[in-house]
Scaffold this active site. Structure first.
Site, PDB file in Angstrom:
ATOM      1  N   ALA A  29       0.814  -1.222   0.000  1.00  0.00           N
ATOM      2  CA  ALA A  29       0.000   0.000   0.000  1.00  0.00           C
ATOM      3  C   ALA A  29       0.846   1.270   0.000  1.00  0.00           C
ATOM      4  O   ALA A  29       0.397   2.309  -0.489  1.00  0.00           O
ATOM      5  CB  ALA A  29      -0.933  -0.019   1.210  1.00  0.00           C
ATOM      6  N   THR A  33       0.454   5.540  -1.555  1.00  0.00           N
ATOM      7  CA  THR A  33       0.072   6.659  -0.666  1.00  0.00           C
ATOM      8  C   THR A  33       0.335   8.004  -1.346  1.00  0.00           C
ATOM      9  O   THR A  33      -0.429   8.952  -1.146  1.00  0.00           O
ATOM     10  CB  THR A  33       0.817   6.587   0.686  1.00  0.00           C
ATOM     11  OG1 THR A  33       2.218   6.476   0.459  1.00  0.00           O
ATOM     12  CG2 THR A  33       0.343   5.412   1.524  1.00  0.00           C
ATOM     13  N   ASP A 111      -5.593  -1.629  -6.310  1.00  0.00           N
ATOM     14  CA  ASP A 111      -5.995  -0.390  -6.970  1.00  0.00           C
ATOM     15  C   ASP A 111      -5.710  -0.356  -8.473  1.00  0.00           C
ATOM     16  O   ASP A 111      -6.086   0.598  -9.157  1.00  0.00           O
ATOM     17  CB  ASP A 111      -5.322   0.813  -6.283  1.00  0.00           C
ATOM     18  CG  ASP A 111      -3.793   0.677  -6.183  1.00  0.00           C
ATOM     19  OD1 ASP A 111      -3.181   0.042  -7.061  1.00  0.00           O
ATOM     20  OD2 ASP A 111      -3.216   1.233  -5.213  1.00  0.00           O
ATOM     21  N   HIS A 128      -4.052  -9.932  -3.725  1.00  0.00           N
ATOM     22  CA  HIS A 128      -5.259  -9.664  -2.937  1.00  0.00           C
ATOM     23  C   HIS A 128      -6.424  -9.193  -3.793  1.00  0.00           C
ATOM     24  O   HIS A 128      -7.378  -8.599  -3.286  1.00  0.00           O
ATOM     25  CB  HIS A 128      -4.932  -8.646  -1.835  1.00  0.00           C
ATOM     26  CG  HIS A 128      -3.975  -9.180  -0.811  1.00  0.00           C
ATOM     27  ND1 HIS A 128      -3.256  -8.393   0.052  1.00  0.00           N
ATOM     28  CD2 HIS A 128      -3.601 -10.463  -0.525  1.00  0.00           C
ATOM     29  CE1 HIS A 128      -2.494  -9.147   0.831  1.00  0.00           C
ATOM     30  NE2 HIS A 128      -2.676 -10.408   0.498  1.00  0.00           N
TER      31      HIS A 128
HETATM   32  P1  NAD Z   1       0.447  -1.724   5.151  1.00  0.00           P
HETATM   33  O1  NAD Z   1      -0.540  -0.607   5.358  1.00  0.00           O
HETATM   34  O2  NAD Z   1       0.460  -2.825   6.135  1.00  0.00           O
HETATM   35  O3  NAD Z   1       1.926  -1.126   5.111  1.00  0.00           O
HETATM   36  C1  NAD Z   1       2.270  -0.061   4.270  1.00  0.00           C
HETATM   37  C2  NAD Z   1       3.717   0.295   4.609  1.00  0.00           C
HETATM   38  O4  NAD Z   1       4.127   1.270   3.672  1.00  0.00           O
HETATM   39  C3  NAD Z   1       3.889   0.891   6.003  1.00  0.00           C
HETATM   40  O5  NAD Z   1       4.953   0.239   6.658  1.00  0.00           O
HETATM   41  C4  NAD Z   1       4.219   2.373   5.737  1.00  0.00           C
HETATM   42  O6  NAD Z   1       5.147   2.897   6.638  1.00  0.00           O
HETATM   43  C5  NAD Z   1       4.821   2.282   4.354  1.00  0.00           C
HETATM   44  N1  NAD Z   1       4.644   3.499   3.547  1.00  0.00           N
HETATM   45  C6  NAD Z   1       3.538   4.260   3.396  1.00  0.00           C
HETATM   46  N2  NAD Z   1       3.751   5.236   2.497  1.00  0.00           N
HETATM   47  C7  NAD Z   1       5.031   5.099   2.086  1.00  0.00           C
HETATM   48  C8  NAD Z   1       5.844   5.800   1.165  1.00  0.00           C
HETATM   49  N3  NAD Z   1       5.373   6.842   0.457  1.00  0.00           N
HETATM   50  N4  NAD Z   1       7.130   5.400   0.994  1.00  0.00           N
HETATM   51  C9  NAD Z   1       7.633   4.333   1.699  1.00  0.00           C
HETATM   52  N5  NAD Z   1       6.891   3.615   2.580  1.00  0.00           N
HETATM   53  C10 NAD Z   1       5.604   3.992   2.756  1.00  0.00           C
HETATM   54  O7  NAD Z   1       0.244  -2.223   3.670  1.00  0.00           O
HETATM   55  P2  NAD Z   1       0.572  -3.639   3.035  1.00  0.00           P
HETATM   56  O8  NAD Z   1       1.849  -4.159   3.584  1.00  0.00           O
HETATM   57  O9  NAD Z   1       0.392  -3.489   1.583  1.00  0.00           O
HETATM   58  O10 NAD Z   1      -0.596  -4.590   3.583  1.00  0.00           O
HETATM   59  C11 NAD Z   1      -1.890  -4.084   3.786  1.00  0.00           C
HETATM   60  C12 NAD Z   1      -3.028  -4.744   3.053  1.00  0.00           C
HETATM   61  O11 NAD Z   1      -3.900  -3.695   2.735  1.00  0.00           O
HETATM   62  C13 NAD Z   1      -2.694  -5.383   1.770  1.00  0.00           C
HETATM   63  O12 NAD Z   1      -3.279  -6.621   1.832  1.00  0.00           O
HETATM   64  C14 NAD Z   1      -3.396  -4.561   0.692  1.00  0.00           C
HETATM   65  O13 NAD Z   1      -4.187  -5.429  -0.087  1.00  0.00           O
HETATM   66  C15 NAD Z   1      -4.334  -3.667   1.396  1.00  0.00           C
HETATM   67  N6  NAD Z   1      -4.348  -2.237   0.988  1.00  0.00           N
HETATM   68  C16 NAD Z   1      -4.207  -1.899  -0.327  1.00  0.00           C
HETATM   69  C17 NAD Z   1      -4.214  -0.567  -0.695  1.00  0.00           C
HETATM   70  C18 NAD Z   1      -4.057  -0.224  -2.159  1.00  0.00           C
HETATM   71  O14 NAD Z   1      -4.429  -1.015  -3.018  1.00  0.00           O
HETATM   72  N7  NAD Z   1      -3.472   0.925  -2.485  1.00  0.00           N
HETATM   73  C19 NAD Z   1      -4.374   0.429   0.257  1.00  0.00           C
HETATM   74  C20 NAD Z   1      -4.530   0.042   1.604  1.00  0.00           C
HETATM   75  C21 NAD Z   1      -4.506  -1.310   1.952  1.00  0.00           C
END
Ligand code: NAD
Length: 261
Positions: A29, A33, A111, A128
């Site tokens: 994720a 961001t 996404d 996922h």
């Molecule tokens: P997570 O939320 O557990 O971890 C995200 C990590 O990314 C965190 O450790 C955070 O510190 C880091 N992070 C955030 N922005 C960053 C940046 N700009 N640069 C560097 N690091 C950054 O996410 P995960 O490990 O992907 O697991 C969460 C679950 O949530 C997954 O199963 C996923 O399917 C789902 N999810 C997906 C989305 C998406 O599709 N964009 C969004 C939210 C959650």
């Protein structure tokens, strides 16, 4: 996101990539961001700010509680994913592919921003699932999310399956739901076959997805982790780059020469 990753560490990781012919990426994720989609567990994460929201991501609550489904549909309709555009980290991974090194892009993201950035759909493995489709939990019907959201906009708070009347959900993996066996097998194969496993923007806290790091390391791959916060796999990694993916990934790939045939 501010960033102070040392150039020497970037060079060590870039050198591992430059010498490799088979790079498998695991994205999370954090890659999205910068595109306005919050993660779950980062400092601004959906669950960090509201721990109760985690319940919305459990299959059992979704199936058994109509209010959880109504709230899920409200959140889907308003989700930033529908307006999101790929960011610099997505683009850098397209550049990695163009250099001829990408074996597979395993993503936990739902996404489709990797594909929107130009990554080959054939190389993207969606561990996922995707929020761009819905799936019926009873008959398995798969349909575009846009059709379901049109029904929500027209007043249906919890639109049932148009074929069998069952519960409709985004075609994503909730907690309590098994990953697709074929998808997981493909991801594991790509981890075992990799010379470098590059984990980007993921807390590596969700299994079985995070387990591909162990598999790759056990098979002899070098492991590079790019994440803003520590992960449980930092000790396994050859290089840990703690910084923003939008800054670090473009620096990692900027000097990559295409691989010779
Ligand atoms: P997570 O939320 O557990 O971890 C995200 C990590 O990314 C965190 O450790 C955070 O510190 C880091 N992070 C955030 N922005 C960053 C940046 N700009 N640069 C560097 N690091 C950054 O996410 P995960 O490990 O992907 O697991 C969460 C679950 O949530 C997954 O199963 C996923 O399917 C789902 N999810 C997906 C989305 C998406 O599709 N964009 C969004 C939210 C959650």
């Amino acid at each position: 996101m501010t960033d102070d990753v040392a150039e020497a560490d970037i060079e060590r990781a870039a050198d591992l990539l430059a010498r490799a012919r088979r790079v498998t990426v695991l994205s999370g994720a954090g890659v999205s961001t910068d595109s306005g989609i919050p993660d779950f567990r980062g400092p601004q994460g959906v669950w960090t700010r509201n721990p109760a929201a985690e319940r919305l991501s459990t299959l059992q609550a979704y199936v058994s509680d109509p209010e959880v489904r109504r709230e899920s549909w409200r959140q889907r309709a308003a989700h930033p994913v529908w307006r999101a555009r790929p960011g610099p980290a997505h683009t850098a991974l397209v550049d990695l592919e163009r250099s001829g090194r990408l074996l597979a892009l395993l993503t936990q993201n739902i996404d489709e921003l990797h594909q929107a950035a130009g990554s080959s759909p054939d190389l993207v493995v969606e561990l996922h699932g995707t929020v761009h489709h819905v799936q019926c939990l009873s008959c398995g019907l798969r349909a575009p999310m846009s059709e379901a959201l049109e029904r929500v906009a027209a007043g249906e708070e919890d639109p049932p399956c148009p074929r069998c009347g069952g519960v409709l959900k985004s075609a994503t993996i909730s907690f309590g739901q098994e990953l697709d066996a074929g998808v997981l097998m493909r991801a594991r194969r790509a981890a075992v076959d990799a010379e470098v496993l590059l984990a980007v923007g993921t807390s590596l806290g969700v299994h079985p997805a995070a387990g591909v790091v162990d598999l790759a390391a056990a098979a002899g791959a070098a492991v590079i982790i790019v994440n803003a916060e520590p992960t449980p796999y930092d000790d396994v990694a050859d290089v840990v780059l703690r910084g923003g993916v939008g800054d670090v990934l473009p620096r990692l790939v900027r000097d990559l020469e295409p691989v010779a045939d």
